[in-house]
Write a protein that holds these residues in place. Sequence first.
Motif, mmCIF file in Angstrom:
data_model
loop_
_atom_site.group_PDB
_atom_site.id
_atom_site.type_symbol
_atom_site.label_atom_id
_atom_site.label_comp_id
_atom_site.label_asym_id
_atom_site.label_seq_id
_atom_site.Cartn_x
_atom_site.Cartn_y
_atom_site.Cartn_z
ATOM 1 N N GLN A 72 35.959 63.594 14.763
ATOM 2 C CA GLN A 72 35.379 64.754 15.445
ATOM 3 C C GLN A 72 34.393 65.495 14.551
ATOM 4 O O GLN A 72 33.637 66.347 15.023
ATOM 5 N N TYR A 78 34.080 63.681 20.124
ATOM 6 C CA TYR A 78 33.914 65.135 20.258
ATOM 7 C C TYR A 78 35.271 65.795 20.413
ATOM 8 O O TYR A 78 36.182 65.249 21.021
ATOM 9 N N SER A 79 35.389 66.983 19.855
ATOM 10 C CA SER A 79 36.577 67.809 20.070
ATOM 11 C C SER A 79 36.137 69.265 20.086
ATOM 12 O O SER A 79 35.251 69.671 19.329
ATOM 13 N N ALA A 80 36.785 70.057 20.940
ATOM 14 C CA ALA A 80 36.497 71.492 21.000
ATOM 15 C C ALA A 80 37.334 72.274 19.995
ATOM 16 O O ALA A 80 37.225 73.498 19.924
ATOM 17 N N GLU A 82 38.442 74.314 17.064
ATOM 18 C CA GLU A 82 37.611 75.199 16.251
ATOM 19 C C GLU A 82 37.514 74.746 14.799
ATOM 20 O O GLU A 82 36.509 74.994 14.129
ATOM 21 N N THR A 85 34.539 72.393 15.113
ATOM 22 C CA THR A 85 33.286 72.951 15.625
ATOM 23 C C THR A 85 32.673 73.981 14.681
ATOM 24 O O THR A 85 31.451 74.060 14.545
ATOM 25 N N ASN A 385 35.875 62.503 28.300
ATOM 26 C CA ASN A 385 34.851 63.555 28.240
ATOM 27 C C ASN A 385 33.456 63.037 27.952
ATOM 28 O O ASN A 385 32.472 63.718 28.226
ATOM 29 N N ASP A 567 28.077 68.914 23.140
ATOM 30 C CA ASP A 567 28.107 70.032 22.195
ATOM 31 C C ASP A 567 27.866 71.361 22.899
ATOM 32 O O ASP A 567 26.839 72.020 22.727
ATOM 33 N N TYR A 569 29.662 74.963 23.152
ATOM 34 C CA TYR A 569 30.653 75.786 22.454
ATOM 35 C C TYR A 569 30.606 77.189 23.014
ATOM 36 O O TYR A 569 29.562 77.836 23.002
#
Length: 614
Positions: A72, A78-80, A82, A85, A385, A567, A569
Amino acid sequence: MKIITKYIKSLPLVLGVSTFLLFAVSCDSVLDKHDLNVLNEGIWEDEDQAGLYVNNLYNENMPDKYFGNFSQLSDETYSADESYTKLLYGFTTASDINAVTVMHKDKYALIRRINIAIEGLDESSLSDEIKNPLRGQALFFRAWRHWEMAQLYGGIPIVKSVQDPYNDDLNVPRSKATETVDEIVADLDEAITLLPTSWSLTDNLGRINSGAAAAFKGRILLTWASPLFNPGNDQARWQRAYDANKEAIDLLAQMNVPRDLHPNFSTIFTTNVLNNVEAIIYKRFSLAAGSGYVNGWENSVRPPSGGGNGGYAPTWQLISAFPMANGKLTNDAESGYDETYYWQNRDPRFYATVAYNGSEWDMTGREQTNVWTFRNSKELNRVPNSGFYNKKATDPSIAREDISQTNTAWIELRYAEVLLNFAECANEIGSISEALEKVRMIRERAGIESNGNTYGIENGVSQDVLRQIIMVERQVELAFENKRYWDIRRRKLFREDMGDYVKKINGTQRSGFTYSAKSGWNLDIKDESSPFFGYMRIDSALYYGHLDLNDKTSSNQYFLQSDKNLDIYLGLSQDINYLELYDFFAIPTSIIEKSPAVEQTIGWLNGTFDPLAE
């Protein structure tokens, strides 16, 4: 006080580089519940007890990085979350000194236990034949633990003696970067001389041998020679890394079963690791050892129709990186790549790593053959996703009810990586022919077309272009094996272009596709007499095979494909912006407060220490 009893000496030892040691279950009641400082020194005079202590070092220190870790933090997925990110988008500031906490007193507690073994064996009267292999294994683990921190922080406190267990302070100053690497390599050099090329007994399969220690040394020196640590491109470092990786290849060839490339890329991780010629450093799993010694990767990535969560979805950036079947990169004008029909004529590794909309994926406990990544009843109306599923290291024979507790081994370091490490170093010192030989070996195993034994790389390739090809090879060959982030870091690929084929990541966004059934086909079937009652209309088309992805008319009739920016956020589109500040992280507060001698990294709050100082 007798800490290790005759009872524990009789327990079976099951190894596989640290393996999950079945022994560790019993060890919990013996070693782990006592301060190791009070171990009776007599254990170093007893071969069995000394061996059991070293066995426990495997349980405590073997690599615990599994599939997908750190992906990630790269362009793989991808990862949300935090924790990822904030770094990728550059939101972590110089005052966020606890953003990364790999350096921790717990790590030094483990190093202390390793030092107990090294010092105990130094003073032991056991024969060198017994002591040397035990000491060699302990030295490897000390190098492993120190490097785990050095690759993130640069110069670190190097601890090579048993510290006072009643003093929580790690009051040892940070060594300069050169000193740090030299100390780590010195441990590995000594380990190489003390360890056998192969272990003779069946019960010893998976122990660290001389070739494994040399291969790990080669990985370290490759990083040390790379731009992150070597901004001046000192050629002596590349030569040193070349020599180290050549030594690894030579030692691995001397094993009773010489290390080589496993013949089938798609089954590297599903072949019994004890019979896998490619596995060098690995961790075994087995449900028989308990629920704490199982691998849940299969559950993480299988589609919902196979009982899984559809996680670690590959990005379009990774999809695009796979070469064509002819070996050409997709942005080569002569590759024959068609972005619309991206799945056609690709490197066979693509099909072993990615499940795309309409692709075939047989697995136990799943009715249909094809995988669809738009909302449909077969997939419980859930979608990955990015529009792609992850097939890396999956085993279709594993029963649906067992996918969260599999025996799939984690191979931390395999022969293909050693070859790529060597190739990269060879290319940098100008030995292009040697580099080509190793890259072509990997491409041949992958199943790329021979084309006169070139495997898509012409003999006259330049050093600059071959450098980029090697990085792409690493990206696709080692995808989701916890290597990509480290490659991006050491090559400074977040901020710097390598050339026409490898562009910087900062300023870009990860992407994928959203697939959806076209209007009318996305409706539920409400006719109770229909065998598809309760399903979507698109499900009937899938059942009867009406949707042919390779036919533009058919695919356009049933579903839509649209670009998806991953991406996003807090509702806003964000470019990747991994800062130069993150090249070397801050020392966590827990260390600084307890250890006045440890300076903070320059660039971070109150930082005074240059992590690259020589």
